[in-house]
Design an enzyme around this catalytic site. Structure first.
Site, PDB file in Angstrom:
ATOM      1  N   CYS A  33     -10.439  -4.516  -0.072  1.00 58.05           N
ATOM      2  CA  CYS A  33     -11.523  -3.528  -0.037  1.00 58.05           C
ATOM      3  C   CYS A  33     -12.387  -3.664  -1.294  1.00 58.05           C
ATOM      4  CB  CYS A  33     -10.940  -2.115   0.078  1.00 58.05           C
ATOM      5  SG  CYS A  33     -10.259  -1.490  -1.470  1.00 58.05           S
ATOM      6  N   CYS A  85     -10.700  -2.750  -4.649  1.00 57.00           N
ATOM      7  CA  CYS A  85      -9.763  -3.788  -5.107  1.00 57.00           C
ATOM      8  C   CYS A  85     -10.506  -5.012  -5.625  1.00 57.00           C
ATOM      9  CB  CYS A  85      -8.808  -4.178  -3.987  1.00 57.00           C
ATOM     10  SG  CYS A  85      -7.557  -2.914  -3.682  1.00 57.00           S
ATOM     11  N   GLU A 125      -2.993  -4.526  -3.195  1.00 56.87           N
ATOM     12  CA  GLU A 125      -3.468  -5.412  -4.266  1.00 56.87           C
ATOM     13  C   GLU A 125      -3.406  -4.703  -5.611  1.00 56.87           C
ATOM     14  OE1 GLU A 125      -4.881  -4.689  -1.382  1.00 56.87           O
ATOM     15  OE2 GLU A 125      -6.248  -6.256  -0.697  1.00 56.87           O
ATOM     16  N   GLU A 173       0.318   5.251   0.653  1.00 59.16           N
ATOM     17  CA  GLU A 173      -0.657   6.235   1.119  1.00 59.16           C
ATOM     18  C   GLU A 173      -0.289   7.647   0.678  1.00 59.16           C
ATOM     19  OE1 GLU A 173      -1.086   5.560   5.352  1.00 59.16           O
ATOM     20  OE2 GLU A 173      -2.268   3.735   4.973  1.00 59.16           O
ATOM     21  N   ASN A 228       0.838  -1.192   0.000  1.00 54.67           N
ATOM     22  CA  ASN A 228       0.000   0.000   0.000  1.00 54.67           C
ATOM     23  C   ASN A 228       0.877   1.248   0.000  1.00 54.67           C
ATOM     24  OD1 ASN A 228       0.606  -0.822   2.691  1.00 54.67           O
ATOM     25  ND2 ASN A 228      -1.102   0.353   3.532  1.00 54.67           N
TER      26      ASN A 228
HETATM   27  N1  THU Z   1      -5.317  -1.472   2.415  1.00 58.87           N
HETATM   28  C1  THU Z   1      -4.726  -2.273   1.486  1.00 58.87           C
HETATM   29  O1  THU Z   1      -3.639  -1.957   0.981  1.00 58.87           O
HETATM   30  N2  THU Z   1      -5.350  -3.416   1.135  1.00 58.87           N
HETATM   31  C2  THU Z   1      -6.444  -3.908   1.734  1.00 58.87           C
HETATM   32  O2  THU Z   1      -6.864  -5.012   1.408  1.00 58.87           O
HETATM   33  C3  THU Z   1      -7.125  -3.131   2.777  1.00 58.87           C
HETATM   34  C4  THU Z   1      -6.602  -1.752   3.003  1.00 58.87           C
HETATM   35  C5  THU Z   1      -4.604  -0.273   2.865  1.00 58.87           C
HETATM   36  C6  THU Z   1      -5.142   1.034   2.412  1.00 58.87           C
HETATM   37  C7  THU Z   1      -4.578   1.960   3.480  1.00 58.87           C
HETATM   38  O3  THU Z   1      -3.243   2.305   3.133  1.00 58.87           O
HETATM   39  C8  THU Z   1      -4.535   1.101   4.726  1.00 58.87           C
HETATM   40  O4  THU Z   1      -4.590  -0.240   4.273  1.00 58.87           O
HETATM   41  C9  THU Z   1      -5.652   1.368   5.711  1.00 58.87           C
HETATM   42  O5  THU Z   1      -6.880   1.338   5.075  1.00 58.87           O
END
Ligand code: THU
Length: 128
Positions: free
Chosen positions: A84, A87, A55, A44, A42
């Site tokens: 989420c 995704c 993902e 941000e 991830n």
């Molecule tokens: N996040 C993901 O990278 N994948 C997931 O399956 C769920 C959420 C990340 C997004 C954000 O950077 C952090 O987790 C909190 O939501």
């Protein structure tokens, strides 16, 4: 298919996460048709909404490297979080029906499929 290696890469990718706002470190790994494994984490943004999940990072990276057929995807979170909604749409669009391995920190793995994660999907078959 080497699912253990796919899981290992997803877990390793958590160390690459750029998650200064949530501190929720997620790693993902996708296996391509030829067995290549591509990882993602991830990433941000200070504007929050521009954040890209692990993902999607893995899938977009794989596409950018010339892969377009995928056999399996693994995602590793600190506590067994699953992909989420955004995704799930992208996984369905780019992968169709594939196994999805969800890994929690304790090493527990839940195996499901992109289809079970995304029932009644919108997809390219709805477009002319
Ligand atoms: N996040 C993901 O990278 N994948 C997931 O399956 C769920 C959420 C990340 C997004 C954000 O950077 C952090 O987790 C909190 O939501």
């Amino acid at each position: 298919m080497d699912k253990q290696e796919l899981i290992r890469i997803a877990v390793e990718m958590q160390t690459k996460a750029h998650a200064p706002y949530s501190n929720y470190r997620v790693g993902a790994a996708v296996m391509t048709e030829d067995g290549t494994i591509i990882g993602g984490c991830n990433v941000e943004s200070s504007s929050y909404g521009l954040t890209c999940c692990a993902e999607r990072t893995a899938l977009y990276r794989a596409i950018a490297e010339g892969h377009n057929t995928f056999k399996a995807l693994a995602v590793a979170t600190p506590n067994g979080g699953s992909p989420c909604g955004a995704c799930r749409q992208v996984i369905w669009d780019l992968c169709g029906e594939i196994p999805v391995l969800i890994v929690a920190a304790e090493g527990q793995v839940i195996e499901t499929t992109s289809r079970d994660l995304f029932p009644f999907p919108f997809g390219d078959d709805h477009l002319a």
